[in-house]
Structures are given as C-alpha cells and as structure tokens.
Write an enzyme that holds these catalytic residues in place. Structure first.
Site, PDB file in Angstrom:
ATOM      1  N   ARG A  98       0.818  -1.222   0.000  1.00 41.28           N
ATOM      2  CA  ARG A  98       0.000   0.000   0.000  1.00 41.28           C
ATOM      3  C   ARG A  98       0.849   1.268   0.000  1.00 41.28           C
ATOM      4  O   ARG A  98       0.419   2.309  -0.485  1.00 41.28           O
ATOM      5  CB  ARG A  98      -0.918  -0.016   1.229  1.00 41.28           C
ATOM      6  CG  ARG A  98      -2.128   0.881   1.111  1.00 41.28           C
ATOM      7  CD  ARG A  98      -3.060   0.678   2.288  1.00 41.28           C
ATOM      8  NE  ARG A  98      -2.392   0.918   3.553  1.00 41.28           N
ATOM      9  CZ  ARG A  98      -2.753   0.359   4.718  1.00 41.28           C
ATOM     10  NH1 ARG A  98      -3.776  -0.452   4.778  1.00 41.28           N
ATOM     11  NH2 ARG A  98      -2.084   0.636   5.825  1.00 41.28           N
ATOM     12  N   TYR A 117     -13.329  22.016 -10.703  1.00 40.61           N
ATOM     13  CA  TYR A 117     -13.855  20.688 -11.055  1.00 40.61           C
ATOM     14  C   TYR A 117     -14.947  20.318 -10.037  1.00 40.61           C
ATOM     15  O   TYR A 117     -14.686  20.312  -8.830  1.00 40.61           O
ATOM     16  CB  TYR A 117     -12.688  19.703 -11.013  1.00 40.61           C
ATOM     17  CG  TYR A 117     -13.036  18.263 -11.255  1.00 40.61           C
ATOM     18  CD1 TYR A 117     -13.527  17.838 -12.481  1.00 40.61           C
ATOM     19  CD2 TYR A 117     -12.861  17.312 -10.252  1.00 40.61           C
ATOM     20  CE1 TYR A 117     -13.831  16.503 -12.701  1.00 40.61           C
ATOM     21  CE2 TYR A 117     -13.164  15.977 -10.470  1.00 40.61           C
ATOM     22  CZ  TYR A 117     -13.658  15.583 -11.694  1.00 40.61           C
ATOM     23  OH  TYR A 117     -13.964  14.267 -11.908  1.00 40.61           O
ATOM     24  N   ASP A 139      -4.662  22.532  -9.543  1.00 46.28           N
ATOM     25  CA  ASP A 139      -4.987  21.399 -10.413  1.00 46.28           C
ATOM     26  C   ASP A 139      -4.451  21.742 -11.806  1.00 46.28           C
ATOM     27  O   ASP A 139      -4.941  22.656 -12.466  1.00 46.28           O
ATOM     28  CB  ASP A 139      -6.513  21.203 -10.437  1.00 46.28           C
ATOM     29  CG  ASP A 139      -6.933  19.957 -11.210  1.00 46.28           C
ATOM     30  OD1 ASP A 139      -6.245  19.593 -12.187  1.00 46.28           O
ATOM     31  OD2 ASP A 139      -7.978  19.373 -10.867  1.00 46.28           O
ATOM     32  N   LYS A 193      -6.223  11.529 -17.183  1.00 43.94           N
ATOM     33  CA  LYS A 193      -6.447  12.265 -18.429  1.00 43.94           C
ATOM     34  C   LYS A 193      -5.230  12.111 -19.352  1.00 43.94           C
ATOM     35  O   LYS A 193      -4.992  11.054 -19.870  1.00 43.94           O
ATOM     36  CB  LYS A 193      -6.760  13.730 -18.110  1.00 43.94           C
ATOM     37  CG  LYS A 193      -7.872  13.902 -17.056  1.00 43.94           C
ATOM     38  CD  LYS A 193      -9.241  13.520 -17.556  1.00 43.94           C
ATOM     39  CE  LYS A 193     -10.300  13.381 -16.468  1.00 43.94           C
ATOM     40  NZ  LYS A 193     -10.539  14.557 -15.655  1.00 43.94           N
TER      41      LYS A 193
HETATM   42  C1  PLP Z   1     -11.215  14.508 -14.341  1.00 47.01           C
HETATM   43  C2  PLP Z   1     -10.649  15.564 -13.496  1.00 47.01           C
HETATM   44  C3  PLP Z   1     -10.313  15.303 -12.168  1.00 47.01           C
HETATM   45  C4  PLP Z   1     -10.610  13.992 -11.508  1.00 47.01           C
HETATM   46  O1  PLP Z   1      -9.851  12.956 -12.019  1.00 47.01           O
HETATM   47  P1  PLP Z   1     -10.347  11.429 -11.898  1.00 47.01           P
HETATM   48  O2  PLP Z   1      -9.126  10.647 -12.183  1.00 47.01           O
HETATM   49  O3  PLP Z   1     -11.453  11.266 -12.887  1.00 47.01           O
HETATM   50  O4  PLP Z   1     -10.820  11.247 -10.480  1.00 47.01           O
HETATM   51  C5  PLP Z   1      -9.708  16.319 -11.445  1.00 47.01           C
HETATM   52  N1  PLP Z   1      -9.481  17.522 -11.986  1.00 47.01           N
HETATM   53  C6  PLP Z   1      -9.814  17.810 -13.243  1.00 47.01           C
HETATM   54  C7  PLP Z   1      -9.531  19.167 -13.792  1.00 47.01           C
HETATM   55  C8  PLP Z   1     -10.407  16.844 -14.041  1.00 47.01           C
HETATM   56  O5  PLP Z   1     -10.773  17.138 -15.299  1.00 47.01           O
END
Ligand code: PLP
Length: 404
Positions: free
Chosen positions: A62, A115, A187, A212
């Site tokens: 973990r 988000y 982010d 992404k």
């Molecule tokens: C999709 C997204 C997230 C979350 O990511 P996941 O892997 O789907 O949990 C966070 N921030 C932004 C800007 C996103 O587009």
C-alpha cells in the site's frame, strides 16, 4: 539518467523513471504486484515501517513499489518538485491535498470554476468536519488578498477552470497567499507539466488527474500530487493514513503514457486549433472557450504562463432548441459522449456550468458544450461536426427557444 535538469522535457519523458540495470535489462520498469513485503529480520521490518513516509521507501504494498516510485519521481521531476505521491484517481489527489492542510475551524479558498467533485467534497465532508469554504471568482487575481482570513489554510487554484476555461492569474494569487503565509495548490490537469509548470510560478502543491493526458488512453484511473520537500511528508502521511494506494498496473500505464505525452499533446493542440478555427465560422456558435485563441478573455495570461494548450475546449451556442443540440451530439459518429478526456479519442458533451457555481454566474445566450479533440484526422472530425450542424439546423429551423 544524469544531468536531468539541463535537458528538455521531451527527453526527460523518454528517460526518467527507468532503471534497466535493476530490472533484468528491461527498458521499462516492470509492474510489481505486491501486498506483503518480506524482511530479513524483525529489526529490518521495524526500520522499514519507520521510514515509510520517506521518498522511495515502503514497508507494505500500500505504501508503494518500485513501479509507483518510478512514476512519482518522473512526474515530480517534470513539475520541478521534491517528490510526488501517486493515488488512485484525480479526485483522490484533490481530497488528499485538501485534507493535508484543512483542520477543524479552518477556511479554504476555491475557484468558482473548480472541477465539480472538488466543490462537492468541500460542501459535504469537509463542511461536516468544520472546514469552511469560500468560492471565489476565478478572475480575481490580486483581489484574493481580501478573501484571505487568519484561519485560511489553503488557496486552491485550477487553471483553466473546468467547463468554462477561465485562466487564473497564478503569480498574482500566489503573491497574495505568500504575503499571508498561506499554502497554495493547483490542479494542473489541463496543461500537463509539458505546457505549464506552476511551481515555477510559485505554487506549493501541483496535482493531476493522471487519468487524463498522462495515462492518455482512457484505460486507467490515476492521480498524483507533487510538492516541495517542506510539504512532502505531510501529503504522503495523509495519503497513507487514508489508504490511498495507486494500483500497480495503473501506475505502469501512467509511466507508459508519459513516454508519448509530448507528441500526443502537439497533435491534440493542433487539432483543437483546427476545430476552433472551423467552429468560429459557424453561424450557430456564440463563443469559443479556448485560452490559445486571441479572443479569449485571459489570452495574455495564458501566453505569459503556458507553453501550449491541450485538446480540451468549450463553446457556447446561440439560442436554439434543445432537441437540435441533442440531434447534433447524439448523432456524431467519431465524437464519443462520456465523462473524462485526455485519451486518444474525441469527445463531446453538453455542460451546465451555471448549476455548479455559487460566487459568479454563467449566462451565455444558448447551451454550453465541451469538446475533446482526439488524435483522429482533423478533416474527418470536421466532416462529422458538419453533418452534426446539418442535423441541428434541420430541427432548429424556425424559432429559437432554448437559452443557456
Ligand atoms: C477529471 C478531473 C479530475 C478527476 O480525475 P479522476 O481521475 O477522474 O478522479 C480532477 N481535476 C480535473 C480538472 C479533471 O478534469
């Protein structure tokens, strides 16, 4: 690899996170599937337990394996951080960041364009634990100083904002936060470390939905948080105490995706620009929401702080019938309808940004859409969109009825 700092990001992408000599000569760091890790002695096990918050150390599956550490070290180097913490999704990267700094009775500043699930965690779980959140206009810039309180624990940024693509004045916000001694986090999912490195703009903590572009193939859930040495143990402790383990195959897919990130992003960007140029000529389109376009309200900030634009953008339509929008989107052949983005394939969704705001309003004349420009040939994508607008106009002929 030696002298990493002097090399270009494209070169780093091909060479970081690899150590063939330790792995049978294999070019790629293999996947370690492990829960129990065995030690030679009781003392060695206790020692590993004590050191498990240190970079590259683990006492149990973990807390990470060599695959995890290869991914973490690569992203940390690309972002100019001391270390990184891999977690199981982008949302978990957000919650680990927020819970590393928030305490009962403290206050968070979050952009109104954040988000949506990040807003939801503030308004539910964190509120229940006695943490107050103020959502601020993403275009606030230096004005953030007026919202910072004695108990503000974190100024959070996301640039550009989800769905609406406002670019934030990161240096101005960071300057105000630093003057008040408040930690900043951002982010950086949209830009990736290739097109923006927020730590070079003064931000303390940088997080990614690696799901992404870093993974890039719509086949793994992965998040990562990068920071300086000052905050590393704190973030790693939160992640480990909460049990946020990134899955071995998924960190491997993250590493594998990084190898081609530079060439993929170039193509995502050029196709997004092609689609935007074509959409800008369409009479049905009200406005394009893409920071790389000179008409974008914060285009100058984007030019100053970013090295490129990725393949995700928004647009608003002029007033029209909702059935016309559905005919356009539902009938598309190459653009998929679905959450997420950053994979090789194109997507289009209908969005409702105003329903996810509290400090500002989003009132375009017609519906809002979001497009991910994938790696298909742009001419084929444009032909698909052209057929979509033909369906749209067949239904929309006559009186316009739907507004944003
Ligand atoms: C999709 C997204 C997230 C979350 O990511 P996941 O892997 O789907 O949990 C966070 N921030 C932004 C800007 C996103 O587009």
């Amino acid at each position: 690899m030696k002298k990493a700092a002097a090399r270009h990001p494209e070169t780093l992408l091909a060479h970081l996170g690899r150590d063939p000599a330790s792995h049978f000569g294999a070019v790629n760091t293999p996947v370690y599937h492990a829960s129990t890790l065995l030690f030679d002695s009781v003392e060695a096990m206790q020692e590993a337990g004590h050191r498990r918050l240190e970079k590259g150390k683990s006492s149990y599956g973990r807390s990470g394996t060599p695959t995890t550490f290869a991914f973490e070290d690569t992203v940390a180097a690309l972002e100019g951080g001391y270390g990184a913490v891999a977690v199981s999704s982008g949302l978990q990267a957000i919650t680990v960041t927020l819970m590393s700094f928030a305490t009962a009775g403290s206050h968070l500043l979050m952009p109104d364009s954040v988000y949506f699930p990040a807003r939801r965690i503030c308004d539910s779980l964190l509120q229940r634990l006695g943490v107050e959140t103020t959502f601020y206009d993403p275009a606030i810039g230096a004005g953030i100083a007026e919202l910072i309180r004695d108990n503000t624990a974190l100024v959070y940024l996301e640039s550009p904002g989800s769905l609406t693509f406002e670019v934030q004045d990161v240096p101005a916000i960071v300057a105000a936060a630093q003057a008040a001694g408040v930690v900043t986090a951002i982010d950086n999912t949209w830009a990736t470390p290739l097109y923006c490195t927020p730590r070079s703009l003064g931000v303390d903590v940088v997080l990614h939905a690696a799901t992404k572009y870093l993974v890039g193939h719509s086949d793994a859930m992965l998040g990562v948080v990068v920071c300086g040495e000052q905050h590393y143990a704190q973030l790693r402790r939160t992640s480990q105490f909460l049990g946020c383990a990134a899955a071995p195959d998924d960190v491997y897919l993250g590493l594998r995706g990084l190898r081609t990130l530079a060439v993929r992003l170039e193509r995502h960007q050029s196709t997004a620009l092609r689609l935007c140029a074509w959409l800008a000529e369409r009479p049905e389109v009200d406005r394009l929401l893409y920071p790389a376009l000179p008409g974008h309200p914060q285009h100058a900030i984007w030019q100053r702080d970013f090295r490129g634009a990725s393949g995700l953008f928004g647009l608003t339509l002029k007033p029209c019938k909702s059935e016309a929008v559905l005919a356009l989107v539902d009938g598309l052949d190459l653009f998929g309808i679905g959450a997420s983005w950053g994979g090789y394939e194109s997507l289009m969704i209908v969005t409702d940004p105003d329903s996810a705001r509290s400090a500002t309003r989003w009132n375009p004349p017609g519906p809002s859409l979001r497009i991910h420009a994938g790696l298909e040939h742009p001419d084929d994508l444009i032909a698909d969109l052209e057929a979509g607008f033909a369906r749209f106009n067949e239904i929309n002929r006559g009186q316009a009825t739907l507004t944003g």
